[in-house]
Design an enzyme around this catalytic site. Structure first.
Site, PDB file in Angstrom:
ATOM      1  CG  ASN A 101      59.461  41.183  92.378  1.00  0.00           C
ATOM      2  OD1 ASN A 101      59.590  42.433  92.724  1.00  0.00           O
ATOM      3  ND2 ASN A 101      60.592  40.597  91.656  1.00  0.00           N
ATOM      4  CE  LYS A 125      60.612  40.405  87.842  1.00  0.00           C
ATOM      5  NZ  LYS A 125      61.251  39.420  86.780  1.00  0.00           N
ATOM      6  CG  HIS A 136      65.839  40.411  89.570  1.00  0.00           C
ATOM      7  ND1 HIS A 136      65.466  40.722  88.169  1.00  0.00           N
ATOM      8  CD2 HIS A 136      65.059  39.543  89.928  1.00  0.00           C
ATOM      9  CE1 HIS A 136      64.588  39.883  87.773  1.00  0.00           C
ATOM     10  NE2 HIS A 136      64.242  39.067  89.004  1.00  0.00           N
ATOM     11  CD  GLU A 177      63.997  34.579  89.938  1.00  0.00           C
ATOM     12  OE1 GLU A 177      63.050  34.523  90.338  1.00  0.00           O
ATOM     13  OE2 GLU A 177      64.584  35.404  89.369  1.00  0.00           O
ATOM     14  CB  ILE A 183      63.506  35.729  84.789  1.00  0.00           C
ATOM     15  CG1 ILE A 183      64.241  35.289  85.684  1.00  0.00           C
ATOM     16  CG2 ILE A 183      62.504  37.103  85.366  1.00  0.00           C
ATOM     17  CD1 ILE A 183      65.406  36.409  86.228  1.00  0.00           C
ATOM     18  N   GLY A 218      59.674  31.781  87.081  1.00  0.00           N
ATOM     19  CA  GLY A 218      58.761  31.164  86.250  1.00  0.00           C
ATOM     20  C   GLY A 218      57.443  30.519  86.990  1.00  0.00           C
ATOM     21  CB  SER A 262      54.981  37.675  84.512  1.00  0.00           C
ATOM     22  OG  SER A 262      55.886  36.437  84.601  1.00  0.00           O
TER      23      SER A 262
END
Length: 231
Positions: free
Chosen positions: A12, A14, A95, A143, A148, A180, A202
């Site tokens: 993902n 983003k 989200h 989540e 996040i 995470g 990330s």
């Protein structure tokens, strides 16, 4: 509707990646999906759906949001028919970075189901997970908002609690634990909790070597899957 097999993985990016950068990561994910026989859902910017869909063969291409509208009025909204025409097979909804009201979420889930889009709906608490489960999405993402993008995965007890809560509501909903996730150990923990899937943002795109990081995570999913088949 495209089906998905567990355990699966979500990449993902983003808004970290778009255009050619997103395509390159998607191609890597596509190769890994084929090599390890693991279903990978790849989310992308709406404008990149066609680009990525036309140059991959294994990925389940997902948009990051749709609106619960039909063709007609709706300036500035994301039309579900538009993303389907571009090649999208799934959509994320609700989200923490793009939250919806209850009525907006209900409308968006309804429209997605009408068009055969897989619905991947996020919940940021145990209470919200129970509410979202009542909408019967295909996949629930559990989540805690505060984790996040931090590189800190959810506590194992939280994962187990939300897994069980969703399954009590509807055992057919897949549960994805992805807050995470940044290491192979995080991937293992999520799957060991009983989740059907995991994934990352990330932890992958901001890694020193995103390709190697993604490969290591998919290898771990494959390894876990093989271990379960022998039990």
């Amino acid at each position: 509707m495209r089906t998905v097999r567990k355990p699966f993985f979500v990449v993902n990016p983003k808004s970290y990646l778009y255009g050619e950068q997103a395509l390159e990561l998607a191609k890597t994910a596509d190769q890994l999906a084929a090599a390890y026989d693991i279903d990978i859902i790849f989310t992308c910017q709406h404008v990149d759906v066609r680009l990525i869909k036309e140059q991959t063969t294994q990925l389940i291409v997902s948009v990051q949001h749709i609106d619960g509208i039909a063709p007609g009025r709706g300036m500035g909204h994301v039309l579900p028919e538009g993303v389907v025409a571009a090649g999208a097979e799934a959509t994320f909804l609700n989200h923490a970075e793009r939250p919806l009201s209850v009525s907006e979420l209900c409308d968006a889930v309804k429209r997605a189901k009408e068009l055969g889009l897989l619905t991947i709906v996020c919940a940021n608490s145990l209470e919200e997970a129970k509410l979202v489960a009542s909408l019967k999405p295909d996949v629930m993402v559990c989540e805690p908002t505060e984790l996040i993008g931090t590189g800190q995965a959810s506590d194992i007890s939280y994962m187990i609690q939300t897994n069980e809560a969703v399954r009590k509501m509807d055992p057919e909903i897949f549960v994805l634990q992805a807050a995470g996730i940044s290491t192979v150990a995080d991937v293992r923990k999520a799957l060991d909790s009983g989740a059907d899937a995991t994934g990352g943002t990330s932890g992958i795109v901001c890694a020193k070597d995103p390709v190697d990081t993604l490969k290591a995570m998919i290898e771990e999913v494959s390894k876990w899957k093989k271990e379960q088949s022998t039990k």
